[in-house]
Structures are given as structure tokens and as C-alpha cells.
Design a protein around this motif. Structure first.
Motif, PDB file in Angstrom:
ATOM      1  N   GLU A  10      61.131  85.247   9.033  1.00  0.00           N
ATOM      2  CA  GLU A  10      61.455  86.598   9.298  1.00  0.00           C
ATOM      3  C   GLU A  10      60.471  86.925  10.597  1.00  0.00           C
ATOM      4  OE1 GLU A  10      61.716  86.783   4.691  1.00  0.00           O
ATOM      5  OE2 GLU A  10      60.742  85.544   6.398  1.00  0.00           O
ATOM      6  N   CYS A  39      69.334  92.837   7.976  1.00  0.00           N
ATOM      7  CA  CYS A  39      68.099  92.071   7.872  1.00  0.00           C
ATOM      8  C   CYS A  39      67.124  92.961   8.930  1.00  0.00           C
ATOM      9  CB  CYS A  39      68.292  90.754   8.528  1.00  0.00           C
ATOM     10  SG  CYS A  39      67.692  89.285   7.875  1.00  0.00           S
ATOM     11  N   ARG A  73      65.463  84.157   5.429  1.00  0.00           N
ATOM     12  CA  ARG A  73      64.564  84.498   4.387  1.00  0.00           C
ATOM     13  C   ARG A  73      64.293  83.323   3.921  1.00  0.00           C
ATOM     14  NH1 ARG A  73      67.649  90.081   2.882  1.00  0.00           N
ATOM     15  NH2 ARG A  73      66.667  91.592   4.029  1.00  0.00           N
ATOM     16  N   CYS A 108      70.913  85.985   7.357  1.00  0.00           N
ATOM     17  CA  CYS A 108      69.739  86.856   6.958  1.00  0.00           C
ATOM     18  C   CYS A 108      69.178  86.120   5.857  1.00  0.00           C
ATOM     19  CB  CYS A 108      70.074  88.325   6.640  1.00  0.00           C
ATOM     20  SG  CYS A 108      68.794  89.058   6.166  1.00  0.00           S
TER      21      CYS A 108
END
Length: 292
Positions: free
Chosen positions: A175, A195, A170, A166
Motif C-alpha cells: 500500500e 483502494c 493488500r 487492490c
């Protein structure tokens, strides 16, 4: 049981069913499935494992050059906590090494020839042996293809990769570009908790439940926590892919992306049924079918 008792039980069951139906909700829209994408999506399985060594930068670059819509890949975590790409849990089948990925460091993996065992003629020739094809990291792929959509499957591991995975997504602002898949329900659940903004496909048990519900036309009772159904044509003697299944999935706002579809005839059939994408080892054939 007396007739009146049966009537009461039936009445209660009908009320419960009605409440479930009324409160059920389709999947929400997600930016991953942008309106400007070219549907049906050409999803290159491992970057096109039927054309070149899968899950390698060489495969991903060639697939991107071919014009595919989505790069599909498989992620593992190394002994030293680095996310790397390979289909199997061990390096034995595809490289000149042996051992479990999770027991090896990134430096050890980088010394392997990731094109060593790839062959199209049952071992008569190995055209990518000694060509410098190596095991890539997830970070290398994000760096090389920041604008490319990707389906990334979390493979079976002992150590959790949810948090570092995750964080990496990011860090590279991916995303809305990645869809996370896994056959392992627990791994997908923990990733969603870590996430929640990232799209996921259905895990194994979720897929099973939805498929079974669609058989008696009860798919509308299901409230999915995912955005895509990535499924085989059949499983365990049960036919999964039918026009009715595609219709039921779309009514729940779910994309349908069957795997692994490698022949022209099946591609044409499923495209005619309205699938949203096909996961294929032969993206070149699908590109031809679509006239791209």
C-alpha cells in the motif's frame, strides 16, 4: 446589462472565487513519498526499455541492480483474470505472438517470447530472442521486489481490474510502496474508490485542468485528489513543463515526475527546476547525471 447589474455579477464572481480559494486544499502527505527516499527519483520506465526488453522480470531485476529508486510498469488483465505486465494492449509489437492480452489466458501468454522483437539497431539484431524472457505477472513482481517502490499504470481494458488489483496490493502489503497511474479517468476513479489508501497520480482530465489553471497562476484554486503529476514536456502544442509549473505543483504538495526523459541535457535542466523524479528509458544515464 446596466452598470449596476454588471457590478453585482462581478461581485458575486469575486465572492465565489474567494470561497473556492479559501476552501481549496493541497494534497495530503502520503507514505509513498517517504522522506528518506533519494530525490530526484530515478524511475525506470518499463524497467528501462532503452536498455533491455521492457515490462519483464529481466528488465526489473537489472534496473534494481542498477540502483534505481522506482520501477515503472504497465498492468493488464488476462482472459482468466490474472494481472500481467506489458506496455501495449496486444502482444504483437514485443513478442512472437499476436492478439489482445485481454483475450488470452496466462498460460498462452507465458508461452510467448517477451524479448523477441527488442532491438537497438532497427532490427539488425535481436539480442534477447530465445533467451527465456517471458511475460511477468504482477504477483511475480511483488514477490521478487517487496521493498521496491513502483509506479504502475492501469492500461485500457474492457474488464475492470480495480478489485483484484487492490486485493493483490493488500495481500503483499504494498500500500505504501506503489503509485497507481492511468490515462483513463474512469479506471483511476474506480481504483481510488476500491483502494483509497493507495497513492495515485493525476488522470488525463485532472492533469489538463491543473495545467490550464497554472497558466494564469490559478493553481492554488485546485484541490487535488492525487499525489503526483506525471506529465510530458509538452502536449497538444501546450508547454507543460516550466519552472512555474513545478512551483505551482509543489505549492499543492504534488510531486512532479515528467516522462519520458532519455537525454542527459534535458535531465539536467529538469532536475535544476526541482522535479521530484524522472521517468526514463535510460536510468543508467540519469544515475550518471546524479553521480550515483
Amino acid at each position: 446589462m446596466k452598470p449596476k447589474t454588471w457590478q453585482k455579477v462581478l461581485g458575486i464572481l469575486l465572492i465565489v472565487a474567494a470561497l473556492i480559494r479559501i476552501t481549496s486544499k493541497p494534497a495530503m502527505d502520503h507514505p509513498y513519498y517517504a522522506a528518506d527516499l533519494n530525490y530526484p527519483l530515478v524511475i525506470a520506465h518499463q524497467g528501462g526499455d532503452g536498455l533491455w526488453p521492457g515490462d519483464t522480470m529481466f528488465a526489473f531485476q537489472n534496473a534494481a541492480d542498477l540502483g534505481v529508486d522506482v520501477l515503472e510498469m504497465d498492468v493488464h488483465i488476462t482472459k482468466d483474470g490474472i494481472l500481467v505486465l506489458m506496455h501495449d494492449e496486444t502482444v504483437d509489437r514485443t513478442t512472437n505472438g499476436t492478439g489482445e492480452i485481454e483475450s488470452m489466458t496466462l498460460d498462452e501468454l507465458k508461452q510467448l517470447d517477451a524479448g523477441y522483437d527488442w532491438t537497438l539497431d532497427e532490427g539488425a539484431t535481436f539480442p534477447f530472442r530465445g533467451q527465456g524472457v517471458t511475460v511477468p505477472t504482477m504477483e511475480e513482481v511483488f514477490t521478487a521486489f517487496p521493498d521496491k517502490h513502483m509506479t504502475i499504470e492501469i492500461k485500457k481494458t474492457n474488464a475492470s481490474m480495480a478489485k483484484p488489483f487492490c486485493e493483490l496490493i493488500r495481500k503483499y502489503n504494498m500500500e505504501d510502496k506503489v503509485l497507481i497511474a492511468s490515462f483513463h479517468d474512469d479506471r483511476l476513479v474506480e481504483f481510488r474508490e476500491e483502494c483509497p489508501e493507495v497513492a495515485t497520480s493525476s488522470a488525463k482530465n485532472e492533469t489538463t485542468v491543473f495545467v490550464l489553471l497554472t497558466k494564469p497562476f490559478l493553481g492554488s484554486f485546485y484541490s487535488p485528489k492525487f499525489f503526483s503529476l506525471q506529465v510530458p514536456e509538452e502536449s497538444g502544442g501546450i508547454t507543460v513543463m516550466t519552472p512555474a509549473f513545478v512551483k505551482a505543483a509543489h505549492e499543492r504538495n504534488l510531486a512532479v515526475e515528467p516522462w519520458t526523459i532519455n537525454d542527459e541535457e534535458t535531465m539536467k535542466k529538469l532536475i535544476a527546476w526541482g522535479v521530484d523524479g524522472l521517468i526514463t528509458d535510460r536510468p543508467d544515464i540519469m544515475m550518471k547525471v546524479l553521480g550515483r
